[in-house]
Design a protein around this motif. Structure first.
Motif, PDB file in Angstrom:
ATOM      1  N   GLY E  49       0.578  -1.431  -0.077  1.00  0.00           N
ATOM      2  CA  GLY E  49       0.275   0.017  -0.168  1.00  0.00           C
ATOM      3  C   GLY E  49       0.999   1.259   0.095  1.00  0.00           C
ATOM      4  N   LEU E  50       2.287   0.608   0.038  1.00  0.00           N
ATOM      5  CA  LEU E  50       3.098   2.014  -0.202  1.00  0.00           C
ATOM      6  C   LEU E  50       3.277   3.136  -1.952  1.00  0.00           C
ATOM      7  CD1 LEU E  50       6.202   0.737   1.984  1.00  0.00           C
ATOM      8  CD2 LEU E  50       4.259   1.981   3.101  1.00  0.00           C
ATOM      9  N   GLN E  51       2.804   2.410  -3.063  1.00  0.00           N
ATOM     10  CA  GLN E  51       2.854   2.373  -3.848  1.00  0.00           C
ATOM     11  C   GLN E  51       1.608   3.367  -3.890  1.00  0.00           C
ATOM     12  OE1 GLN E  51       5.520   3.587  -6.416  1.00  0.00           O
ATOM     13  NE2 GLN E  51       3.459   4.493  -6.970  1.00  0.00           N
ATOM     14  N   PRO E  52       0.639   3.779  -4.458  1.00  0.00           N
ATOM     15  CA  PRO E  52      -0.520   4.326  -5.290  1.00  0.00           C
ATOM     16  C   PRO E  52       0.291   3.696  -6.532  1.00  0.00           C
ATOM     17  CG  PRO E  52       0.251   6.494  -4.410  1.00  0.00           C
ATOM     18  CD  PRO E  52       1.479   5.225  -4.607  1.00  0.00           C
ATOM     19  N   CYS E  53      -1.579   3.064  -7.083  1.00  0.00           N
ATOM     20  CA  CYS E  53      -2.327   2.893  -8.382  1.00  0.00           C
ATOM     21  C   CYS E  53      -3.153   2.863  -8.896  1.00  0.00           C
ATOM     22  CB  CYS E  53      -0.848   1.727  -8.441  1.00  0.00           C
ATOM     23  SG  CYS E  53      -1.229   0.839 -10.038  1.00  0.00           S
ATOM     24  N   ALA E  54      -3.859   4.093  -9.756  1.00  0.00           N
ATOM     25  CA  ALA E  54      -5.073   3.847  -9.266  1.00  0.00           C
ATOM     26  C   ALA E  54      -5.908   2.693 -10.290  1.00  0.00           C
ATOM     27  CB  ALA E  54      -5.461   5.445 -10.524  1.00  0.00           C
ATOM     28  N   GLY E  55      -6.945   2.657  -9.741  1.00  0.00           N
ATOM     29  CA  GLY E  55      -7.284   1.136 -10.598  1.00  0.00           C
ATOM     30  C   GLY E  55      -7.043   0.100 -11.158  1.00  0.00           C
TER      31      GLY E  55
END
Ligand SMILES: Nc1ncnc2c1ncn2[C@@H]1O[C@H](COP(=O)(O)OP(=O)(O)OP(=O)(O)O)[C@@H](O)[C@H]1O
Ligand SMILES: Nc1ncnc2c1ncn2[C@@H]1O[C@H](COP(=O)(O)OP(=O)(O)OP(=O)(O)O)[C@@H](O)[C@H]1O
Ligand code: MOO
Ligand SMILES: [Mg+2]
Ligand SMILES: [Mg+2]
Lengths: 229, 230, 353, 229, 353
Positions: E49-55
Motif C-alpha cells: 500500500g506504499l505505492q499508490p496505483c489508480a485502478g
C-alpha cells in the motif's frame, strides 16, 4: 488612492535595502552556520546563543544602542571614522548594518538546520571523489541545503522589509535615503492619515504575497520524492 | 483600577514627578503611558482604556472630541511647550550655527509632532528651510530627536526645552532658546476620555494639576502655563 | 615499497575494539572477510581517512597516509570508495554523479568512460535522479562513479550485494582484469566465499575486530574452506598450456598434472587459480574411462577426518593437495585409509571459474 | 541600579506572555507545518505564503490593523463580543493573540523544514508496523523533528520577548497587564531614564543568553552521528 | 480464497511500466525474481500500500486490500515488510525499534521474542543506536522487527543481501519453517538463484515490469535453470523414506527411485525439494560400484543440446527428469545420442539442501 512620490521612493528604497541586506546576510550567515554545524569546540554554544541574542531585545532598543555604538563616541563609530568612512547613522549603509545585525538569527537558524540535516555521508563521498573541503562546500553543502537557503532568504528579506524599530532609530527618516515603506506607513498611521496607510499596506501585502508565492514555487521541487536516498 | 493616563513623550518627565506626588498625597494609584500622540489617538479610538490623554498638540484631542470619544468640553491646554536648539559641544551662537557647516540637524517629524512643525516654522522664518532640508534627520517623536543629538550623531537639533531641564535648571549650556515669535505657540491640550470624568480620581488628578505644586513642576521643566507670559 | 602497511588500535564502542597490525600486498585483489560486525567497514573507513584513529599509522605504496600527528586528508588520498550503503548525491542526476567523479579524476590513463557505463548497464539511467532508481541501479552507479575517479587504490564494501547474478557474472571478470591491466590494488569486502575465492589473491580475515588470519588465497584456502561449513574447498594454482577450441576446453598444468577445464577466454600461458569445492571431488578405486568425468587424477589418501555428517579426505596428487568430501557410507564402502591409492575425479565443469 | 516594582512586574508579565505564546504557537504551528509538509494540494503555496505574510509588515502596522480588527467594529472584535469574551485589545489575551499572529512564521518555518527533512521512509516503515497516522505522527514525526521544535520554540519565545511594535499598539502599556519588558525599556528610553533602560536591557540580555545556552545544550545531541541512517 | 490476487498497471516513469495480472498462492514462500530494475521493489511497495496505483486491485486471502476507489490503509494491512535499504528508526535504539513493533503486534500467537533475538544474533546490540551498527547488524534488526509485528503476510526485499554466510545458513531453514509452522505466506525478493530454489515454493519472474513466468518451483525449474547461464539445474520432489543415522544419511524416494542424501535433521515422511545443479551430474556408461558416488541412476538420453561452451543433456530416469551439463569432449567421447541408456551419477553431497 494613488501613491505619492514619497511612497514610491520609499518602496524603491525598501526593495534596495532588503535586497542588499539579504545578500549580505547570506554571505555572513553561511560561514557562521557552516562553522556552527561542523565545529565540536566548546565555543559553539556561546556563539550560537550570541547569534540568537538580537531576537530578544525590542528593535527600538537595539536601534537605540546601535545609535550610541555607531555614534562619534561609540566603538563602531570610532572604527568607521578611523577607516575614513565617517559615521553610519542616518545613511543607507547604517540601515544595512543595523538590519543585518537584527536579522542575522533568522538567516543563521535555517541555514544551520539545513546543513546539519545533510549528514556526514555526502561529504564523505565527495572527499573520496577528490573534492577538497572548499569544493565539497560548494558542490555538496550548498546545493543540498538549498531549502535552507530559500527559507533564510525569505525570512531575511521579509524581516528587513517589515523591520521598523531599528530603522526608525538609526535612519532619521531621510526621504529617498532612509525612509522605508515601513516607516512611511507608520507615519501615515501616526498622522491619522489612515487611507494612505491602508493603500500602502495593501500594496506591500499583495507584493509580498506574490514574491512569497514565487519563492514557494522555487522550493517546491524538494517534496514528492521517495523516502530513500 | 488605577487612573490610566496617556502622555505625549515630551511631557514624560514632568508627568512622572506630578503623578508621583499625586499618588502620595491622594492615595490614588496612577498608571502612566508615554508615546507618540498619534498612536494614542489610534489606540483610544479603538477602545484603549485610558482615562486621560495629554497630547503634544491641540488637533489630536480635537479629533477625539470630534469622534465623540472624548468628553465634550474637557479639552484644555495644560502646558505651552518651548523649543530649543541644542548643540552639545559647541556654542549655538543664538542660532547662527544654523548657517554654519554642520552635518545633520535633528528635528521631530513635522507631520507627527508639534515640536517638529515648530522647528520647521523657525527654519522658514530664518530662511533656512531649503538650505537645511537635505541635512535633516527626523525623529518619530521628540524623545527620539533628543537621542539623535545626545548620541552625537546629529550635531544640533530642535528639542523640547523640557528635555533639557533638570531640577528647574538647564542641564547644558549649549542651547539656544528659540524666541517665541519664530514659531506659533505649542499649545498642549488634554482631554478626558468619555465616562472617565465620573471617576473620583480623574477629578482629583485634574484638580491636582491646577495646584501650585503641579504648576511649579511644569514650569520647572521650562513649560509655560496657559495664561502666563510667554 | 609496494605494500599497504596498517597499524591501528581503535576503540569504536565499549564492546568493540578494532586492532590490527598488518601488511597487505600493494597489488591484486585483497579480500576482507569476516562475519557481520567484525570491523570490515571500519577498516575501510580508516584506510580512506574517514575514521579518525589517534596513534594509528598507514603507509600505502611507500606514501605515508597517516603517522603520528601527520595525516593525509581524504581528498588527497588517490582512492575510490564504493560504500556499503547507497551514497549517491541526491541533488545530482546519475550523469551528474558520474561527472562529479570524472571532473575530479586523478591523472593517468583511466578506464574509458563509455566502457564503464556500458559494463554497468547504466546508459539508460543517466538522466534520472537517484531517488527514482532501484536498489541495484543505485549500486551500479556508485561503482561506476568510484571507477571514474581513476583511483590508485579501490575500496569496495560489498559492492555486489544487490546486483543480480547476470551483472555479477559480467562484473567479476572485469574487476579481475582491472587490477591486472591497470594494476590498481583493490580491497574488497565480501561475505561471499564464492566471490572471495574467485576474485581475491590475498585474504584478510577479521574476527571481532582482530586479525584472524591473513595470507595468499592458496595459503588460506584450507582455513577458509573450514570457515564455510557448507562448502569446504581447495585451491590449485595452474597455468594454461593448451587451448582446444573445438571442445571449448583448455588444458592447464597444475604442478605436474594436466587438467581439463572450460575455456572462458583463457590464453595460453595465463596463470589461473582453480577453486575446487570438496564436494565436487569424487573418489574412485578404478580409473573409469567411460564416464563424462574428464579429470581423473591418481592420488594418495593423506588423512581421513569425520566432520559432522561427512568425511573430509585430504589427498596428495601430482596436481597438488586436494580435499574431497564424501559420505560416511562411501568412506566405509571404499574402506578408505591413509596411504591408500585411488583416483580423484573432477568434472571439468566444476572447474569453471 | 536596582529594579523598580514596575520593572519586576514587566519581567514577570513578559515571561508569562512568552511562555503562553510559545505553547500556543507550537500547538498551532505543528499542524500547519505538518499539513504543509504533506499536502500536494494547489492550496499549499498560497497558505504557505499567507503564513509568512506577517513578516513583511512593520509590527506597528500589524498592531494597528489588529487593533482595528479586534476593536468593537472589527470582525474579530464582533466575534469575541458575540462569544461573550468582550474585547481583546489592551488585555493580556489580546497580546497573546497579537504575538501569536506575529510570530507564527518563525515557528512554522523551522517545523516545516524539519518535517520535510524526515523524508517518507520512516513514515512508511511505521505504517507497515501497524502505526496509524496519528500514531506515526506522535512516535515518528515528533521525535525526528526535535531539532526543528527546539529552533521553533527558541525563535517563538525570543521573538515574543523582543516583540514590541504589535504589543505597544494593541497592549496600551497597562502596568502588570500589558506592559512588557520591551515596552518598559522603551518607556525608560522615552522618558530619558537611560540608566534604568540600560540595566533592564542588560538583565534581559544576560537572562536570554543563559536560556539560549541551555537550549543549545538540549539540542546538542543531534550532532556527532555517523552519516548513514 | 487463500490467494493473493494482483492486478495493476503502473507507469512509474516514462521508460518504466509495471503491469501485472496474476494470482499468487496464499501460503508458502513465493520468490520474486528478476534483474535489477525489473520492478520487484515496486511490486512489494504496491502490495504494502506504499505505492499508490489508480485502478489497480489487490485481494489477499479473500480480504480486499484495494479495489476501485476503496483502499485499505497501510497500517490496516496485516503485513511485515523488510525494506531493501536500511530503515531503522534513527531516534530509537535497537531495543526501541523492536519494541515499536512488539507494541503494535497483530493479535495471534507470534514467534516468541527471545527466539527471534537469538536467531538473528542481536542480543548484544539492544542498547545501540542504529547509526552505530554495521550494515549486516542493521539488516538483522530490520528482519527481527518485521517478524515481531506478527504479520499474516511477510514482504522481504533482498533481506539477506548483507548477511554473512553463517547467518544466512541459520536463517534460511528458519524462514522455511516459519511458513510451515505459522503458515505465514512470504513474498521474497531475491537475486540469488540458490536462495530462490532453496526457499521458494512458487516463483514470480519479472522482466522489465512484465510477468515473464510464474509457477511452482518445479514447473519453473528448467526455465529458471536457463535463466542462470552459469548454473542450470533441475528439481526433484522427493519424500524421506528412511533414516541411516550411522552414516548421517537418509534415503529419499523420488518417483520410483531411491536416492541417498545427507541427513540435515530430516524426518521420515517429510517432503523435500532437491535442487540438483546440472554440472553436479556426471554420466557414465558403466555402473561403477567402486566410487564414492552413491547415487547412480539408470537413465535415458532425451536430448542433447550444445549451449555455448558445453553440452546440456536432458535425461529421463525413474527419479524424474534430469539435466546434466558436460563438456563437448565428454559428449564426443561417450558418443552421446538420443535414446542412449547410461548412468547418471550424483554425489550425495551434491544433494545437501
Ligand atoms: N519513484 C520512481 N520514479 C521513477 N522511476 C522509478 C521510481 N522508482 C523506481 N523507478 C524505476 O522503476 C524500475 C523498477 O524499480 P524497482 O525498484 O521496482 O526495481 P527492482 O526490481 O526492485 O530492482 P533492484 O533489484 O535493483 O532493487 C527501475 O527502472 C527504476 O528506475
Ligand atoms: N560509530 C560507531 N559507534 C559505535 N560502534 C560502532 C560504530 N560503528 C560501528 N560500530 C560497531 O563496530 C562493529 C564493527 O562495525 P563494522 O561496520 O566495521 O562491521 P562490518 O564488519 O562492516 O559488518 P557488516 O558486514 O555487517 O557490514 C559493530 O559491532 C558495530 O556495532
Ligand atoms: O511624543 Mo510627541 O511629544 O507627540 O512628539
Ligand atoms: Mg560493513
Ligand atoms: Mg529493489
Amino acid at each position: 488612492m494613488p501613491l505619492s512620490n514619497d511612497d514610491l521612493a520609499a518602496i524603491w528604497l525598501t526593495l534596495k535595502l532588503a535586497s542588499t541586506v539579504t545578500v549580505i546576510l547570506l554571505l555572513i550567515g553561511t560561514p557562521i552556520a557552516w562553522w556552527l554545524s561542523q565545529t565540536t569546540s566548546w565555543f559553539k554554544r556561546p556563539v550560537a546563543a550570541l547569534v540568537a541574542l538580537p531576537l530578544v531585545l525590542p528593535p527600538t532598543v537595539i536601534g537605540f544602542y546601535l545609535l550610541v555604538a555607531m555614534g562619534p563616541q561609540g566603538p563602531i563609530g570610532q572604527f568607521t571614522q578611523w577607516l575614513g568612512l565617517g559615521l553610519l547613522p542616518f545613511t543607507f549603509w547604517g540601515l544595512v548594518v543595523g538590519s543585518v545585525f537584527y536579522s542575522l538569527p533568522f538567516v543563521v537558524q535555517p541555514l544551520y538546520n539545513a546543513m546539519t540535516a545533510i549528514g556526514l555521508r555526502p561529504l564523505e563521498v565527495a572527499a573520496t571523489l577528490r573534492a577538497s573541503p572548499w569544493d565539497r562546500f560548494i558542490t555538496v553543502v550548498l546545493p543540498l541545503s538549498r531549502p535552507g537557503f530559500i527559507t533564510a532568504a525569505v525570512l531575511g528579506f521579509a524581516h528587513t522589509v517589515g523591520e521598523f524599530g531599528v530603522v526608525l532609530m538609526i535612519g532619521g527618516n531621510i526621504p529617498a535615503e532612509t525612509r522605508l515603506v515601513s516607516v512611511q506607513i507608520y507615519d501615515h498611521v501616526e498622522a491619522l492619515q489612515y487611507s494612505q496607510a491602508h493603500s500602502l499596506s495593501a500594496l506591500m501585502l499583495v507584493f509580498s504575497f506574490i514574491v512569497l508565492l514565487l519563492v514557494q514555487g522555487v522550493s517546491r521541487q524538494n517534496t514528492q520524492r521517495k523516502g530513500h536516498g | 483600577e488605577p487612573l490610566k493616563v496617556a502622555v505625549a513623550s515630551n511631557f514624560a518627565a514632568p508627568m512622572l514627578a506630578i503623578a508621583d506626588e499625586f499618588e502620595k498625597q491622594s492615595g490614588y494609584p496612577v498608571s502612566l503611558a508615554f508615546g507618540a500622540s498619534g498612536k494614542f489617538v489610534a489606540q483610544i479610538t479603538h477602545g484603549a482604556p485610558f482615562h486621560l490623554f495629554f497630547s503634544a498638540d491641540q488637533s489630536k484631542p480635537q479629533a477625539l472630541l470630534d469622534a465623540g470619544i472624548a468628553q465634550a468640553g474637557s479639552q484644555q491646554t495644560y502646558a505651552i511647550g518651548k523649543l530649543v536648539l541644542w548643540s552639545p559641544g559647541q556654542d549655538p551662537q543664538q542660532g547662527n550655527i544654523l548657517n554654519g557647516p554642520y552635518r545633520k540637524l535633528a528635528l521631530a517629524n513635522p507631520r507627527l509632532a508639534p515640536y517638529g512643525s515648530a522647528a520647521v516654522s523657525v527654519l522658514t522664518q530664518l530662511n533656512l528651510l531649503q538650505s537645511s532640508k537635505a541635512r535633516w534627520v527626523q525623529g518619530e517623536n521628540i524623545a527620539q530627536t533628543y537621542q539623535f543629538v545626545q548620541s552625537g550623531n546629529a550635531e544640533l537639533g530642535f528639542v523640547a526645552l523640557s528635555q533639557l531641564m533638570h531640577n528647574g535648571a538647564l542641564d547644558t549650556q549649549h542651547t539656544w532658546l528659540v524666541p517665541s515669535h519664530l514659531y506659533p505657540p505649542i499649545y498642549q491640550d488634554r482631554v478626558v476620555i468619555r465616562n472617565a470624568h465620573e471617576r473620583a480620581d480623574t477629578q482629583a488628578f485634574l484638580t491636582f494639576l491646577q495646584s501650585p505644586y503641579a504648576a511649579q513642576i511644569i514650569r520647572s521643566f521650562g513649560y509655560v502655563l496657559p495664561g502666563q507670559d510667554q | 615499497m609496494d605494500k599497504i602497511e596498517i597499524s591501528l588500535d581503535l576503540q569504536l564502542s565499549k564492546q568493540f575494539n578494532l586492532a590490527l597490525d598488518c601488511v597487505l600486498p600493494g597489488k591484486g585483489i585483497t579480500g576482507i572477510f569476516g562475519h557481520s560486525g567484525s570491523g570490515k567497514t571500519s577498516l575501510l573507513r580508516f584506510i580512506a581517512g574517514l575514521q579518525p584513529c589517534a596513534g594509528a599509522s598507514l603507509t600505502v605504496a611507500g606514501q605515508i597516509w597517516q603517522q603520528g600527528k601527520q595525516k593525509l586528508a581524504v581528498h588527497q588520498r588517490p582512492l575510490g570508495y564504493v560504500f556499503q550503503e547507497a551514497s549517491l548525491f541526491a541533488h545530482l542526476t546519475v550523469q551528474g554523479n558520474l561527472d562529479y567523479a570524472r571532473k575530479r579524476a586523478w591523472p593517468g590513463t583511466g578506464i574509458p568512460y563509455p566502457q564503464i557505463v556500458e559494463l554497468l548497464g547504466i546508459d539508460g539511467l543517466l538522466r534520472q535522479l537517484p531517488d527514482a532508481l532501484s536498489g541495484g541501479e543505485r549500486q551500479r552507479v556508485a561503482i561506476a562513479r568510484a571507477l571514474l575517479v581513476n583511483p590508485s587504490l579501490l575500496l569496495m564494501d560489498e559492492p555486489l550485494a544487490s546486483l543480480d547474478e547476470k551483472r555479477k557474472q559480467e562484473f567479476l571478470p572485469y574487476l579481475h582484469n582491472l587490477h591486472q591491466e591497470l594494476a590498481i590494488p583493490v580491497l574488497y569486502v565480501t561475505h561471499s566465499l564464492a566471490e572471495l575465492t574467485r576474485l581475491a589473491d590475498y585474504v584478510l580475515m577479521l574476527e571481532q575486530g582482530k586479525l584472524k588470519a591473513q595470507g595468499s588465497i592458496a595459503e588460506l584456502s584450507r582455513q577458509l574452506g573450514l570457515a564455510d561449513p557448507d562448502a569446504p574447498f581447495c585451491v590449485l594454482d595452474a597455468v594454461v598450456t593448451a587451448s582446444h577450441p573445438q571442445w571449448h576446453l583448455v588444458s592447464a598444468q597444475s604442478q605436474s598434472a594436466s587438467l581439463w577445464l572450460p575455456d572462458s577466454g583463457l590464453k595460453v600461458g595465463e596463470p589461473l587459480r582453480l577453486h575446487i569445492l570438496a564436494r565436487d571431488i569424487s573418489l574412485s578405486l578404478g580409473n573409469h574411462n567411460d564416464s563424462s568425468i574428464l579429470n581423473r587424477l591418481p592420488a594418495r589418501v593423506e588423512s581421513v577426518n569425520t566432520v559432522q555428517d561427512a568425511v573430509m579426505v585430504e589427498l596428495s596428487s601430482n596436481a597438488g593437495a586436494l580435499l574431497a568430501k564424501i559420505s560416511l557410507r562411501s568412506a566405509e564402502h571404499l574402506h578408505l585409509q591413509v596411504g591408500q591409492s585411488l583416483f580423484a575425479q573432477i568434472k571439468s565443469m566444476a572447474l569453471s571459474r
